[in-house]
Design a protein around this motif. Structure first.
Motif, short mmCIF file in Angstrom:
data_model
loop_
_atom_site.label_atom_id
_atom_site.label_comp_id
_atom_site.label_asym_id
_atom_site.label_seq_id
_atom_site.Cartn_x
_atom_site.Cartn_y
_atom_site.Cartn_z
N CYS A 6 13.08 8.86 13.15
CA CYS A 6 13.31 7.44 13.43
C CYS A 6 12.76 7.12 14.82
O CYS A 6 12.97 7.88 15.76
N LEU A 7 12.08 6.00 14.93
CA LEU A 7 11.47 5.62 16.20
C LEU A 7 12.23 4.51 16.92
O LEU A 7 11.73 3.95 17.90
N ASP A 8 13.44 4.20 16.47
CA ASP A 8 14.20 3.07 17.01
C ASP A 8 14.33 3.07 18.53
O ASP A 8 14.24 2.04 19.16
N LEU A 32 2.21 4.49 20.16
CA LEU A 32 3.45 4.02 19.53
C LEU A 32 3.14 3.22 18.27
O LEU A 32 3.81 3.38 17.25
N LYS A 33 2.10 2.41 18.32
CA LYS A 33 1.71 1.62 17.14
C LYS A 33 1.30 2.53 15.98
O LYS A 33 1.69 2.30 14.84
N LYS A 36 4.43 4.02 14.45
CA LYS A 36 5.18 3.03 13.67
C LYS A 36 4.48 2.68 12.36
O LYS A 36 5.14 2.37 11.37
N ASN A 37 3.16 2.71 12.35
CA ASN A 37 2.41 2.34 11.15
C ASN A 37 2.22 3.50 10.18
O ASN A 37 1.67 3.32 9.09
N THR A 57 2.42 13.05 11.97
CA THR A 57 2.45 11.85 11.14
C THR A 57 1.86 12.16 9.77
O THR A 57 1.09 13.10 9.61
#
Length: 137
Positions: A6-8, A32-33, A36-37, A57
Motif C-alpha cells: 500500500c502506498l497510502d 511515485l507516479k 501508483k500507476n 512493480t
C-alpha cells in the motif's frame, strides 16, 4: 524492514537514490507516479529512516499475463535479502497468473532462475530521450 503493498503513506521525498546507472533518471515525483500507476507494488521501507529502500512493480491484465518492469534496491541496502523478499512477495501475488515475464541483463539471469523463472528471448524498444519522463516542453 517493513514490506508494504500500500502506498497510502508514501511520499516522493521517501524515494531518493533510485534508478542508479540510468542516463536520465526519473525524479522522485515521477517515481511515485509509476508506483501508483502499477497494477501491483511491493516496497521495502527502512523503519528507522522512514525511507523506501527497495521496490518491485507489476503490470497485469489480472487474468493471464503480468510483466515485472522494476525491481530495485538502493545500493547501500543490497546483499541483505531485500530484493529476494520483494520478488518472492510479488511472485506470490501473481500465483494465479499464467505468464509472468520480465526482462533483465545477462548477468541477472542466474538470479531469476533461482526463483524458477526460465530464460527466454524478447524484443523491445527503448526511447532513451524520454527515459526520465520529464518533458522539455
Amino acid at each position: 524492514m517493513i514490506y508494504k503493498s500500500c502506498l497510502d503513506e508514501i511520499s516522493s521525498d521517501m524515494l531518493k537514490g533510485f534508478f542508479v546507472d540510468w542516463l536520465n533518471r526519473p525524479n522522485p515525483e515521477t517515481h511515485l507516479k509509476l508506483l501508483k500507476n502499477s497494477s501491483l507494488v511491493v516496497i521495502a521501507l527502512d523503519e528507522h529512516t522512514n525511507q523506501v529502500v527497495g521496490f518491485i512493480t507489476a503490470i497485469s491484465d489480472g487474468v493471464l499475463s503480468a510483466y515485472i518492469p522494476f525491481l530495485e534496491v538502493l545500493p547501500e541496502y543490497k546483499n541483505k535479502g531485500i530484493g529476494k523478499e520483494l520478488l518472492k512477495r510479488m511472485l506470490k501475488k501473481l500465483d494465479d497468473i499464467y505468464m509472468v515475464d520480465l526482462c533483465c541483463d545477462d548477468d541477472l539471469v542466474g538470479y531469476y532462475e533461482k526463483f524458477g523463472m526460465l530464460k527466454s528471448n524478447g524484443m523491445l524498444v527503448r526511447n532513451y530521450e524520454i527515459q526520465s519522463h520529464i518533458s522539455d516542453k
